[in-house]
Every structure is written in structure tokens, then in C-alpha cells.
Design an enzyme around this catalytic site. Sequence first.
Site, short mmCIF file in Angstrom:
data_model
loop_
_atom_site.label_atom_id
_atom_site.label_comp_id
_atom_site.label_asym_id
_atom_site.label_seq_id
_atom_site.Cartn_x
_atom_site.Cartn_y
_atom_site.Cartn_z
CG ASN A 212 28.02 26.75 33.26
OD1 ASN A 212 27.79 27.89 32.89
ND2 ASN A 212 29.25 26.32 33.52
CG ASP A 281 33.42 22.34 39.57
OD1 ASP A 281 34.26 23.26 39.62
OD2 ASP A 281 32.29 22.42 40.09
CE LYS A 291 26.51 12.21 16.03
NZ LYS A 291 25.50 12.06 15.02
CG PHE A 326 30.83 35.94 41.09
CD1 PHE A 326 31.93 36.74 40.82
CD2 PHE A 326 29.56 36.50 41.02
CE1 PHE A 326 31.78 38.08 40.47
CE2 PHE A 326 29.39 37.83 40.67
CZ PHE A 326 30.49 38.63 40.41
CE LYS A 340 31.25 26.99 46.15
NZ LYS A 340 30.22 27.19 45.15
CE LYS A 344 36.72 27.66 45.04
NZ LYS A 344 36.32 27.46 43.66
N1 CTP Z 1 36.18 28.47 39.94
C1 CTP Z 1 37.40 28.36 39.30
N2 CTP Z 1 37.79 27.17 38.76
C2 CTP Z 1 37.01 26.08 38.87
C3 CTP Z 1 35.76 26.18 39.53
C4 CTP Z 1 35.37 27.38 40.05
O1 CTP Z 1 38.12 29.37 39.20
N3 CTP Z 1 37.42 24.94 38.34
C5 CTP Z 1 35.80 29.77 40.52
C6 CTP Z 1 34.59 30.41 39.89
O2 CTP Z 1 34.99 31.30 38.85
C7 CTP Z 1 33.95 31.16 41.04
C8 CTP Z 1 34.32 30.33 42.26
O3 CTP Z 1 35.44 29.53 41.86
O4 CTP Z 1 34.52 32.45 41.22
C9 CTP Z 1 33.22 29.47 42.78
O5 CTP Z 1 32.69 28.71 41.74
P1 CTP Z 1 31.47 27.70 41.97
O6 CTP Z 1 31.17 27.01 40.70
O7 CTP Z 1 30.36 28.44 42.67
O8 CTP Z 1 32.03 26.71 43.05
P2 CTP Z 1 33.04 25.52 43.02
O9 CTP Z 1 34.28 25.98 43.69
O10 CTP Z 1 33.18 24.94 41.67
O11 CTP Z 1 32.32 24.50 44.02
P3 CTP Z 1 30.98 23.63 43.80
O12 CTP Z 1 30.85 23.40 42.32
O13 CTP Z 1 31.25 22.42 44.58
O14 CTP Z 1 29.86 24.46 44.35
#
Ligand code: CTP
Length: 402
Positions: A212, A281, A291, A326, A340, A344
Site C-alpha cells: 500500500n 490484511d 516468477k 490508527f 475498530k 480491537k
Molecule cells: N492492523 C494490524 N494488523 C492488521 C491490520 C491492521 O495491527 N493485520 C492495525 C493497524 O496498524 C492500525 C489498525 O489495525 O493501527 C487499523 O488498521 P486499518 O488498516 O485501518 O483497518 P483494518 O483493521 O485492517 O480494517 P479494514 O481494512 O477492514 O478497514
Amino acid sequence: MGSEMLQGKCIILGVTGGIAAYKAAELLRLLVKGGAEVHVVMTRSAQEFITSLTLQTLSGNPVHTELFNLIQEHEIGHISLADRADLILVAPATANVIGKVANGIADDLLTTTIMATRARVLFAPAMNSNMWGNPIYRDNHAKLKSLGYHFIEPLYGDLACGWQGQGKLPDPQQIFKSATALLGSNDLAGKTVLVTAGPTREELDPVRFLSNYSSGKMGYAVACAARNRGARVILVSGPVNLPVPKGVEAIQVVSAQEMYRAVMEQAEQADLIIKAAAVADFRPLVCGDQKVKKGDSDTMMVELQRNPDILAELGQHKGSRILIGFAAETQELLKHAREKLESKNLDMIVANDVTQEGAGFDGDTNIVRFLMADGNVQELPQMTKQEVAEVLLDKAVVLLDR
Ligand code: CTP
């Protein structure tokens, strides 16, 4: 300003050759009055503007000017000064000294001391407005800033050269305030802060990955700010283009699974965990050794497997730790961030709408809201990521004290 503010602090005041050098005397007086031990280092051209005797009298310490004298005396003076200092404050800082440091030139005592120190360095530039705007200067300034050097912006006004514009050294009071702010707060002393930053990369094959746009700037700003407030900082970082901040213990990872393992190993010792990383995720279910070939088909399926949610897992074994996450959203910011925060088990979540101009992944600014577990929401205006980091830590300190 309380008179004890700088008690126990050792400051090197670097004075370079500009007309504003006379203001260094007043600044020095304020620093000494604030309780600091101050050692003045002057460049050769600074001595054309102000005498070393003035600064020696005000500081109560010998004024250093020559690199080689010190070495001949068998005391590697610049190294010991650089080691002892809590802050190097260069006021006024000419375009010349900033250009030298930005380009690794250490040809006098001041530039050598700056290069050899692990202390924070604060520049108060003063120069002609055209020099201030010169792209060469702008590059040097930006480079030092990105490396964690601090700056006090010069003011608009009448300049000694007859021009009007930006380049005027701020009042000694103002510089003193910035210096004490940089040194002052030690409210995270004795605490261990674990910060994650940057993106993760999920390998698809030996030459490709899913990732990302996260730049890591927000997390790195938090790590630097926590270090400045006296914390021991462990930074678990995905691949980013940022230098490791001085005095921070950095652990470099690539994938979400690596980040998971590193964070879990370190979490036990942390009092405060701030998860600014943009963790992928999902990862490709299979990552081939070779490859992937495109073949004949117009479409291609990649099967993805869920990564562990690091923050959610930390939330389940939280103990007395403070957990801050975040939330990067593109719609229904507050609703998603609140979900969240609750799911969490966090103490606070920093929500930002990454589609908003001035917010998000790559820029130097952010527009955030803080959502607290007790339901409180605070909305901040657009700020630099450094400023957001400071406000975030102000809140974290309150949570830690509870
Ligand atoms: N986070 C994490 N581990 C993951 C995904 C997210 O620790 N596998 C943490 C990120 O570091 C951030 C928070 O969870 O502090 C929220 O991350 P975000 O990407 O906004 O949300 P997700 O929980 O992944 O939900 P979604 O992608 O469905 O919005």
C-alpha cells in the site's frame, strides 16, 4: 519561564557569521539564566560580528573556535563536547553552515561537532530572503529536516541587506522557547514505547508483491517524538525510505507475518504501543519460487489468505498496556474508527480520512480525529505529522497516568 527549566542540561550554542550574531548574546543570557550549562562554539566569520570575550563572559565557559587547537591539546574537544550535549542550538545559522552539514562537510569545530553528536540539533536560520528562497538552500533545509534536524523558521521583516522578506532571526525569547520545548518535556522517561510504521509487503513471487502507499512518516514522527520525551523507543518498521531515527531501536520487517512476530516479541516490555503501520490484511496464499508467467489467459486469479490482525491480538492480551491504533478510512470515518476501537480493545484510535487533501499516507501533514475509549472525540485541524505526534503523545501520557 521558570528559572529551573534547563537545570542539568548541557547546550552547545553554535554562532555563525551573520549580522544577527549579536542576538546570540541575549539568547545565551536566557539559556544561562534558565539553568543550562552552555558552551559556545563560534565559526571564524562569527568572530567578525561579535567577540568571543562577550560570549565567554556571559557563558562562564571558554569559547571554542578552532578545531585544531583542541586536537593539539590532546583532548578531542569536539567529540567530548558533542557527547555531552543535550542540544546543539545554532543561532544564527547561515545558509553556509546549513549547506555544509547537509552535504557532510565538517571543516571547522562547529560542523564537526554537529556531525559527531547524537544530541538534537536546532537551527535558527537567518539570511537574505533570496538566499532563503534559493532552491539549493531549500534542498539542504529539506534534507536536514527529513533527517530529524530541527528548525525555527525565520520571520518576515526588514533585513540587514536592505531587502524586505523572510530571513530575519526571531527574537532570542522565541528561540529560547523553542529550545526549552525541545529539551523540556521528559514525560515519557522510564517508559518503553513500541511503535510500528510503514507498509508491509506481501510477496507474490520473487519479483512482485502486494502493498500500500504508506510512507511511514506518521509512525516515524511518533517514534522521534517519544524519544524526545525520554522514552525508550522500539520501532518495528516495514520497508520505507526514511533513515532510522537517532537513539531509536529499529527492527526492520517486510511482511505482515514478520511484523506480527517482531511486535509479539517486543510487546511484553512495552508500556505503550502505537500501531501506525498500514498492515496488509491479506497475503497471496502461495508464493512461488519462480516468477509467475502471464500465460495466454486475459485474466488471472490470485488467491489471498488472511494475515493475523496484530492490533486485535494485542488487544486480547492487553494487561496494563496502553494501546493506540490508527484507522485509515475512505468513507464513514467515525463509524469505522469506532468499530475498530471497540473490536480491537484499544484505548484510543487516530482516525484519518485518507481521501482528504492534506491527510493520509504520503504527505507531511495529516488531518486526524482522536477517538477515546470513553467516547470522547477530538478533531484536529491540518497539522504536520510531527505536530500530530506530539498531541497524540500528550493524550498517551494522560492515559498512562491513569
Ligand atoms: N492492523 C494490524 N494488523 C492488521 C491490520 C491492521 O495491527 N493485520 C492495525 C493497524 O496498524 C492500525 C489498525 O489495525 O493501527 C487499523 O488498521 P486499518 O488498516 O485501518 O483497518 P483494518 O483493521 O485492517 O480494517 P479494514 O481494512 O477492514 O478497514
